[in-house]
Design an enzyme around this catalytic site. Sequence first.
Site: not given
Length: 531
Positions: A375, A324-326, A271
């Site tokens: 996460e 998050d969301e890596v 992000h």
Amino acid sequence: MLMGKGNRGRGILLLLGFLACFEAAFGGEDGAVNLWPMPKSVSHGSRTLSLSKDFKLTTQGSKYPDDSSLLKEAFKRMVDVVQVNHIVDGRVPNSMVLAGLNVAISSADDVLKFGVNESYKLHVPAVGSLIYANIEAKTVYGALHALETFSQLCHFNFDKRIVELYAAPWSIFDKPRFPFRGLLIDTSRHYLPLPVIKVVIDSMAYSKLNVLHWHIVDEQSFPLEIPSYPRLWSGSYSYSERYTVADALEIVQYAQRRGINVLAEIDIPGHARSWGVGYPALWPSTECNQPLDVSNEFTFKVIDGILSDFSKIFKFKFVHLGGDEVNTSCWSNTPHVKEWLNKHGMNESEAYKYFVLRAQKIAISHGYEVVNWEETFNNFGRQLNPETVVHNWLGGGVAKKVVAAGLRCIVSNQDKWYLDHLDATWEGFYMNEPLINITEPEEQKRVIGGEVCMWGEHIDASDIEQTIWPRAAAAAERLWTPLEKLANDPTRVTGRLARFRCLLNQRGIAAAPLAGLGRAVPIEPGSCLKQ
Ligand SMILES: *[C@@H]1O[C@H](CO)[C@@H](O)[C@H](O)[C@H]1NC(C)=O
Ligand SMILES: *[C@@H]1O[C@H](CO)[C@@H](O)[C@H](O)[C@H]1NC(C)=O
Ligand SMILES: *[C@@H]1O[C@H](CO)[C@@H](O)[C@H](O)[C@H]1NC(C)=O
Ligand SMILES: *[C@@H]1O[C@H](CO)[C@@H](O)[C@H](O)[C@H]1NC(C)=O
């Protein structure tokens, strides 16, 4: 003499009818009081008081000096919203006049620390001719909540054209269930102008939310000025869709004066594509530009610079580092990063951990405690700094695991508390219980609260208010009111929430109707209360 017995009887009946009508404004289906969120304890009578035209603030017995006029300004705002823009030009009677409010605060300190004492007592007597309401609070922030509650007791009387307070005497004791009651705004997916953010802050105070989580930057845009790295905001959408440091300070101060802390976020290492517009060295490569380049020392220097600048603006004890969301595939797909991984004997997931833990250390070195999206906990568990607050979002059941591991948690499960999910209903917001399945008192304490999230992909200045409200208010009551006073069945609070929604509208907040899904439109002509 002229009025016969019969007429007088009729007069009394009319009067009773009139009072019953006022009563109805307070007695809900179950005799409930129409306050939102519901205080911890409330009792009231049935007498009507008239507010004096020069309704006064007094501070007898208060130890709070109010050098910065925080209390005085809050009182003035309260009087303004109570008058709801009507012209108060009626004649106030001579008896049963509420002359003012005395606020006694026992602490001189107004640092808005996490866990600051927000409790208050509000007493409105109903005897005498010149009556004063009384607020007692430990801190000025408890007093602000009391003023909000007081404002919800007042109504404009259209016949007399004065402001009245019904159902006195009132005796209210109140304190929040959780110390962290948050709302996320996202200024990366769409820029939000300062006045819009200020309206969001105003409306948060109406429902006693106390943390504005500012998701400032993301992959799409970087709107904030960072003096240490002045090209970062080259990643803004346009020249004017930006915040200067002075703007950010203004947001923080505006929020603080309403009892609201600002939790600033940089979401790393994923992000973060927009960071590289000004500093392309932060990208693994121009083709593969997210997550931030883990192999480059410059990446950590920039993070250090940002957090150093943050520490001068955002004084809340927490900073949010995302995590998050890596998707780490860019790292092993980019030759120089892959070489670095090999040299350090790390695979992609170990490098992700290295990044998260190193960023945590940098934040801690600037005096912060760190919040990270879940996460990081799901992947690294107790290897996170023990002071980490894990921010749940993926689903239910996470808080239980987090607190069992000895860490603290903020609950935001997306199925219930994501405002951008327009199919998430207010009933679902109301019923989402942060302590579900957590029974040990020590573990319960580690759930510091919850947050509703207004992600910005499909929200901008044109529709943010009606997407937040009224659903955020349903969560606000869950986070404020003691469990035993919450309804087990949300239909029991529909009427009271509808009333609060109309109150928001009266105060100029574009809260959407309750009926239908999120951001609904009114379905047919009718009273605000019926939508
Ligand atoms: C908050 O202040 C009130 C009033 O002084 C006091 O009774 C209460 O114990 C305080 N609460 C906490 C958690 O310190
Ligand atoms: C991760 O990123 C790579 C390359 O950028 C992409 O091909 C892949 O589909 C992504 N994986 C996921 C799970 O999104
Ligand atoms: C990365 O290395 C760790 C530690 O050796 C190992 O447990 C993990 O399975 C590895 N992950 C991948 C995706 O290979
Ligand atoms: C709570 O526990 C019940 C019973 O074990 C389970 O069915 C439910 O999914 C749990 N809820 C959450 C949110 O963990």
